[in-house]
Design a protein around this motif. Structure first.
Motif, PDB file in Angstrom:
ATOM      1  N   CYS A  19      -1.688  -5.139 -11.605  1.00  0.00           N
ATOM      2  CA  CYS A  19      -1.797  -5.323 -10.140  1.00  0.00           C
ATOM      3  C   CYS A  19      -2.047  -4.003  -9.417  1.00  0.00           C
ATOM      4  O   CYS A  19      -2.002  -3.948  -8.186  1.00  0.00           O
ATOM      5  N   TRP A  20      -2.286  -2.927 -10.179  1.00  0.00           N
ATOM      6  CA  TRP A  20      -2.349  -1.571  -9.612  1.00  0.00           C
ATOM      7  C   TRP A  20      -3.779  -1.027  -9.593  1.00  0.00           C
ATOM      8  O   TRP A  20      -4.492  -1.101 -10.585  1.00  0.00           O
ATOM      9  N   PHE A  21      -4.212  -0.487  -8.445  1.00  0.00           N
ATOM     10  CA  PHE A  21      -5.489   0.224  -8.366  1.00  0.00           C
ATOM     11  C   PHE A  21      -5.501   1.059  -7.082  1.00  0.00           C
ATOM     12  O   PHE A  21      -4.522   1.069  -6.332  1.00  0.00           O
ATOM     13  N   GLY A  22      -6.599   1.761  -6.843  1.00  0.00           N
ATOM     14  CA  GLY A  22      -6.686   2.624  -5.661  1.00  0.00           C
ATOM     15  C   GLY A  22      -7.420   1.949  -4.518  1.00  0.00           C
ATOM     16  O   GLY A  22      -8.407   1.234  -4.735  1.00  0.00           O
ATOM     17  N   THR A  23      -6.936   2.146  -3.295  1.00  0.00           N
ATOM     18  CA  THR A  23      -7.664   1.728  -2.086  1.00  0.00           C
ATOM     19  C   THR A  23      -7.649   2.930  -1.149  1.00  0.00           C
ATOM     20  O   THR A  23      -6.662   3.168  -0.461  1.00  0.00           O
ATOM     21  N   HIS A  24      -8.721   3.703  -1.169  1.00  0.00           N
ATOM     22  CA  HIS A  24      -8.762   4.945  -0.396  1.00  0.00           C
ATOM     23  C   HIS A  24      -9.421   4.714   0.962  1.00  0.00           C
ATOM     24  O   HIS A  24     -10.633   4.553   1.059  1.00  0.00           O
ATOM     25  N   PHE A  25      -8.591   4.661   2.013  1.00  0.00           N
ATOM     26  CA  PHE A  25      -9.071   4.507   3.396  1.00  0.00           C
ATOM     27  C   PHE A  25      -9.498   5.874   3.934  1.00  0.00           C
ATOM     28  O   PHE A  25      -8.953   6.899   3.543  1.00  0.00           O
ATOM     29  N   PHE A  26     -10.454   5.860   4.849  1.00  0.00           N
ATOM     30  CA  PHE A  26     -10.872   7.100   5.509  1.00  0.00           C
ATOM     31  C   PHE A  26     -10.301   7.114   6.922  1.00  0.00           C
ATOM     32  O   PHE A  26     -10.134   6.074   7.551  1.00  0.00           O
ATOM     33  N   ASN A  27      -9.991   8.305   7.412  1.00  0.00           N
ATOM     34  CA  ASN A  27      -9.303   8.460   8.690  1.00  0.00           C
ATOM     35  C   ASN A  27     -10.311   8.671   9.833  1.00  0.00           C
ATOM     36  O   ASN A  27     -11.233   9.459   9.675  1.00  0.00           O
ATOM     37  N   PRO A  28     -10.132   7.989  10.988  1.00  0.00           N
ATOM     38  CA  PRO A  28      -9.121   6.957  11.307  1.00  0.00           C
ATOM     39  C   PRO A  28      -9.559   5.580  10.776  1.00  0.00           C
ATOM     40  O   PRO A  28     -10.733   5.212  10.951  1.00  0.00           O
ATOM     41  N   PRO A  29      -8.643   4.843  10.138  1.00  0.00           N
ATOM     42  CA  PRO A  29      -9.020   3.603   9.442  1.00  0.00           C
ATOM     43  C   PRO A  29      -9.683   2.547  10.318  1.00  0.00           C
ATOM     44  O   PRO A  29     -10.505   1.789   9.834  1.00  0.00           O
ATOM     45  N   ARG A  30      -9.344   2.517  11.606  1.00  0.00           N
ATOM     46  CA  ARG A  30      -9.972   1.504  12.473  1.00  0.00           C
ATOM     47  C   ARG A  30     -11.468   1.770  12.604  1.00  0.00           C
ATOM     48  O   ARG A  30     -12.266   0.835  12.666  1.00  0.00           O
TER      49      ARG A  30
ATOM     50  N   VAL B 266      11.855  -4.394  -7.091  1.00  0.00           N
ATOM     51  CA  VAL B 266      12.092  -5.418  -6.066  1.00  0.00           C
ATOM     52  C   VAL B 266      10.869  -6.283  -5.751  1.00  0.00           C
ATOM     53  O   VAL B 266      10.982  -7.315  -5.101  1.00  0.00           O
ATOM     54  N   ARG B 267       9.689  -5.861  -6.195  1.00  0.00           N
ATOM     55  CA  ARG B 267       8.484  -6.639  -5.861  1.00  0.00           C
ATOM     56  C   ARG B 267       8.442  -7.916  -6.691  1.00  0.00           C
ATOM     57  O   ARG B 267       8.979  -7.981  -7.793  1.00  0.00           O
ATOM     58  N   ARG B 268       7.781  -8.950  -6.117  1.00  0.00           N
ATOM     59  CA  ARG B 268       7.533 -10.190  -6.851  1.00  0.00           C
ATOM     60  C   ARG B 268       6.500  -9.916  -7.934  1.00  0.00           C
ATOM     61  O   ARG B 268       5.514  -9.235  -7.669  1.00  0.00           O
ATOM     62  N   PRO B 269       6.671 -10.455  -9.148  1.00  0.00           N
ATOM     63  CA  PRO B 269       5.618 -10.283 -10.156  1.00  0.00           C
ATOM     64  C   PRO B 269       4.293 -10.817  -9.604  1.00  0.00           C
ATOM     65  O   PRO B 269       4.267 -11.839  -8.919  1.00  0.00           O
ATOM     66  N   GLY B 270       3.220 -10.104  -9.873  1.00  0.00           N
ATOM     67  CA  GLY B 270       1.903 -10.534  -9.399  1.00  0.00           C
ATOM     68  C   GLY B 270       1.530  -9.987  -8.036  1.00  0.00           C
ATOM     69  O   GLY B 270       0.395 -10.161  -7.581  1.00  0.00           O
ATOM     70  N   THR B 271       2.495  -9.308  -7.350  1.00  0.00           N
ATOM     71  CA  THR B 271       2.166  -8.731  -6.040  1.00  0.00           C
ATOM     72  C   THR B 271       1.242  -7.535  -6.233  1.00  0.00           C
ATOM     73  O   THR B 271       1.534  -6.640  -7.026  1.00  0.00           O
ATOM     74  N   ILE B 272       0.151  -7.545  -5.491  1.00  0.00           N
ATOM     75  CA  ILE B 272      -0.825  -6.452  -5.619  1.00  0.00           C
ATOM     76  C   ILE B 272      -0.245  -5.184  -5.002  1.00  0.00           C
ATOM     77  O   ILE B 272       0.348  -5.210  -3.922  1.00  0.00           O
ATOM     78  N   ILE B 273      -0.413  -4.068  -5.708  1.00  0.00           N
ATOM     79  CA  ILE B 273       0.066  -2.789  -5.190  1.00  0.00           C
ATOM     80  C   ILE B 273      -1.012  -1.731  -5.400  1.00  0.00           C
ATOM     81  O   ILE B 273      -1.575  -1.607  -6.487  1.00  0.00           O
ATOM     82  N   THR B 274      -1.343  -1.007  -4.331  1.00  0.00           N
ATOM     83  CA  THR B 274      -2.430  -0.015  -4.414  1.00  0.00           C
ATOM     84  C   THR B 274      -1.975   1.311  -3.818  1.00  0.00           C
ATOM     85  O   THR B 274      -0.994   1.371  -3.082  1.00  0.00           O
TER      86      THR B 274
ATOM     87  N   ILE C   4       0.855  -1.191   0.000  1.00  0.00           N
ATOM     88  CA  ILE C   4       0.000   0.000   0.000  1.00  0.00           C
ATOM     89  C   ILE C   4       0.892   1.241   0.000  1.00  0.00           C
ATOM     90  O   ILE C   4       1.681   1.439   0.925  1.00  0.00           O
ATOM     91  N   GLU C   5       0.746   2.053  -1.034  1.00  0.00           N
ATOM     92  CA  GLU C   5       1.522   3.303  -1.104  1.00  0.00           C
ATOM     93  C   GLU C   5       0.709   4.408  -0.435  1.00  0.00           C
ATOM     94  O   GLU C   5      -0.444   4.641  -0.806  1.00  0.00           O
TER      95      GLU C   5
END
Length: 807
Positions: free
Chosen positions: A142-153, A112-120, A92-93
């Motif tokens: 393997c790339w897309f957005g995952t937008h969390f809202f604060n606070p994530p918990r 450095v990532r393994r091919p097929g590793t999901i990255i968002t 997660i970036e």
């Protein structure tokens, strides 16, 4: 489906560190990396990531379910540790919102990532596809957005933003993982500026500010009108901005201004807002925004000041008075309340009613704007409604609120006033439909929605296992009901006991329905197992104190005695039921709610569980078997360490001290994990992360027990009473607390009563006592405390203020 076993979060700022904390809450190991500070050596090279983790550890509200979970987070830096991401399944970036910085880091990641590793990416505003433009095919798949809202918990919304290149299997794997393991409500958004939640939310805030200036209202006026009156959070508009930060809102708005051209692009942040940002009045983080606290003088309480937006000067907070709002307060149903406020309940708009005028302008604009965003930001009304409910804590999404107000009536009024009307709502009405949603007992969600593509109602799809008592009631029906509770058939031979009293407080009606359901020949005879849960915000706030206080004040001691006995009989019926009863508590589960949970065959709680035996706060003690169950747990945990330990063994002493502290200090667990540590859950109880899956998981647990040939426990008659030695030690602790002036004389009395019940009275250590004997001690102690004037004062104070009195 790809399994996620290990995660890396890149960027240890506020969001990155808290996302990592929540992944640790799910029990997964997680890397948290950030940049190397200039001229740093050795461990100092990880200083920024370590500071991020430390901030998450100390954050309030808590980012971790319990502090020990921080051990699952390993810190590092982008220069020395990036190679370690080769062993993770999801990256997660979450670095700063700068396109060049993100792209530069991601190029290093791709090497450095393994091919097929999901990255968002957790970007809240940058175009997701643009960040990965020109990257290799495997990366873009393997790339897309995952937008969390604060606070994530605590904020349930997760916006998932696929690009044209995203592999659907990868998107589905993350959506499923975040739903089941992180407890997220997943909404699929299009790759448009600010996605769904912030696009609608930003419009609403800017429009409210415009109306406030045009109608010359104060910030307190607006917060009164845009809070619980319309089913929005109590923090309403400006208190919420203070919590989020004016700089954060400013950033979201500027992103929208630069990248969005729609029919309401004229809206912008007012001058007073810009001046506040210039002056660094950013809200709670700078100790002042639209509101600020002023320290009270000697012996005086702190005063909360409000800002006059016209002069930018603070003054004592005002209490707005809107006659229409005062009347509407008594209407519990949000839809009916909104109709009344808008003058749509047959009364028509009232002259000079500023509240109605403001709400009509803001809500009608919100409805039109939301309808115009389809298909731009989403293909369906469902995603918009879910995003606003889970990302902004609205009780109803824009389209649900529109249905509640009445689509036909509101559109008629818009046309009459010459307001613009969205083409999409014209399409709905032209197709003979009068609401956005309609009940559908066949659909897993219990409802269907108007689909623009087919111009017909379509079933609202939900992931398997997402379910509610409301939906079960629609499809299976109610077996038995009274004013406080219902018995509902949830299929598969399982009955659900649902509470629906105010705040789910436990009165005679709930007690009666549980007892009648579980007795042989009762309403529950045709079921093999039961679950106790409901759809409200809280499982139960405990016994109905108002009824108890009335009996005490009228000195109806036989009635008080009978009420306690009936409550005790109900919890014993749950415990010794020949059919398994699974409690599925969530949210506030206090006093009697905790006692119901403690007596169940198993518990299937939601992770966000705030549970405790809090009776001491109102001058009482747990009277429906709570003390007895905590004694049993203490005795059993001591004997599990030393099988034939004596009645006053060190192990028993420690276990009893813990049980006594838990009850005497009214400890409330702030998560299901903490509840396990306090003895409210057993090691075999499973925890559900997603609130929408609690009923389904509890039903499956009940069926598991039934199919395994469930045998109810036998009432115990051989409990080795801790007796006089441990009682003396506990009373000494109470005495020392009084000497140190930590507690009052009345609290000494309460503490000693709790100690006496827990120890089985002043008997010889190890004397065998029965469960009924302990229940009798509980009942007598409860009654004697009811007779204390100071206990009655505590109950009255709590009923009046919702707070506890220390007297």
């Amino acid at each position: 489906m790809k399994r996620i076993n290990k995660v890396a979060v890149l960027g240890a700022g506020t969001m990155g560190a808290r996302i990592a904390a929540h992944i640790a809450n799910a029990g997964l190991p997680v890397y948290l990396f950030d940049i190397v500070p200039p001229d740093a050596d050795g461990p100092a090279r990880d200083k920024i990531a370590a500071a991020g983790l430390d901030a998450a550890r100390k954050s309030k509200p808590a980012a971790f379910f319990e502090p020990s979970l921080a051990r699952l987070v390993s810190v590092g830096n982008f220069d020395d540790d990036l190679k370690r991401i080769a062993d993770v399944d999801w990256i997660i970036e979450a670095v700063v919102e700068n396109l060049d910085i993100k792209r530069s880091l991601l190029k290093k990641v791709d090497a450095v990532r393994r091919p097929g590793t999901i990255i968002t990416t957790n970007t809240s505003g940058l175009p997701v596809a643009k960040i990965a433009e020109g990257f290799p095919d495997d990366f873009r798949r393997c790339w897309f957005g995952t937008h969390f809202f604060n606070p994530p918990r605590y904020m349930r919304l997760l916006e998932v933003i696929p690009t044209a290149d995203s592999d659907r299997a990868a998107v589905d794997a993350i959506a499923h993982f975040c739903d089941v393991r992180l407890g997220k409500g997943v909404v699929f958004a299009k790759d448009t500026p600010n996605f769904i939640g912030n696009r609608i939310g930003t419009f609403s805030v800017l429009n409210v500010m415009r109306l406030m200036q045009e109608m010359d209202l104060s910030i307190e006026d607006v917060d009164t009108l845009t809070g619980s009156a319309v089913g929005w959070p109590k923090s309403a508009t400006f208190r919420t901005i203070d919590l989020v930060g004016l700089d954060i809102l400013g950033h979201v708005v500027s992103n929208m201004m630069q990248n969005v051209r729609d029919e309401r692009s004229e809206l912008q942040l007012p001058d007073f807002f810009k001046k506040m940002v210039e002056r660094k009045w950013l809200g709670d983080k700078t100790k002042g925004g639209f509101y600020k606290k002023q320290k009270g003088g000697a012996g005086k309480e702190d005063e909360r000041l409000g800002l006059d937006w016209r002069t930018l000067e603070y003054r004592p907070r005002q209490k707005p008075k809107f006659p229409a709002l005062e009347m509407a307060k008594n209407v519990e149903d949000t839809g009916a309340r909104v109709r009344m406020l808008l003058g749509l309940d047959g009364g028509g708009p009232q002259k000079g009613d500023k509240a109605g005028q403001f709400l009509w302008s803001s809500l009608s604009d919100l409805w039109t704007y939301s309808a115009n965003r389809i298909p731009e930001i989403s293909n369906s009304i469902v995603e918009i409604d879910r995003a606003m409910k889970m990302g902004f804590n609205w009780e109803l999404g824009p389209f649900e609120l529109w249905d509640a107000a009445g689509v036909e009536a509101t559109v008629g009024r818009m046309k009459k006033e010459g307001k613009p009307v969205a083409a999409n709502v014209e399409k709905l009405l032209a197709n003979g439909k009068k609401s956005w949603y309609s009940d559908d007992s066949e659909a897993a969600s219990g409802q269907q929605y108007f689909d623009f593509g087919s111009a017909t109602y379509q079933p609202q799809q939900v992931p398997e296992g997402v379910w509610s008592v409301t939906v079960a009631r629609k499809s299976k029906g109610v077996v038995k009901k009274n004013s406080g509770a219902s018995l509902i058939d949830v299929g598969g031979g399982v009955g659900c006991i649902e509470f629906h009293s105010k705040m789910n407080s436990l009165g005679a009606d709930i007690v009666q329905l549980i007892a009648q359901t579980l007795k042989p020949g009762g309403a529950g005879d045709n079921f093999d197992a039961f679950v106790i849960t409901n759809d409200a915000a809280n499982f139960s706030v405990g016994a109905n104190l108002m009824l108890l206080l009335m009996s005490i004040q009228e000195e109806e001691w036989d009635e008080v005695d009978m009420a306690i006995r009936t409550f005790q009989n109900m919890t014993q019926a749950i415990k010794f039921s020949p059919k398994p009863v699974v409690a599925a508590p969530f949210g506030l589960t206090l006093g009697g709610g905790t006692e119901i949970s403690l007596h169940s065959a198993a518990r299937q709680p939601h992770a966000e569980l705030y549970t405790g035996l809090v009776e001491v706060g109102v001058g009482l003690l747990p009277g429906a078997g709570g003390c007895k169950e905590m004694l049993l747990r203490a005795v059993d945990s001591a004997s599990s360490i030393r099988k034939d330990g004596r009645g006053e063994s060190v192990e028993l002493m420690e276990a009893m001290k813990k049980a006594f502290e838990t009850i005497a200090t009214a400890k409330v667990a702030t998560s299901a994990h903490e509840a396990r540590g306090l003895g409210f859950l057993s090691d075999s109880d499973h925890i559900t992360m997603n609130r929408e899956r609690v009923l389904s998981d509890a039903k499956n647990r009940a069926l598991e027990l039934a199919r395994a040939g469930y045998e109810p426990p036998v009432p115990r008659t051989d409990i080795p009473a801790p007796g006089e030695s441990i009682l003396a030690a506990l009373k000494m602790g109470v005495y020392l607390m009084r000497q140190g002036e930590f507690i009052s004389d009345h609290e000494v009395k309460i503490g000693n009563k709790v100690a006496e019940v827990l120890c089985g009275g002043a008997v010889s250590p190890g004397t065998p006592v029965s469960e009924q004997y302990v229940l009798d001690l509980e009942r007598e102690a409860f009654k004697s405390l009811c007779g204390e004037r100071k206990t009655q004062e505590r109950i009255q104070f709590t009923l009046k203020t919702g707070k506890t009195l220390r007297n």
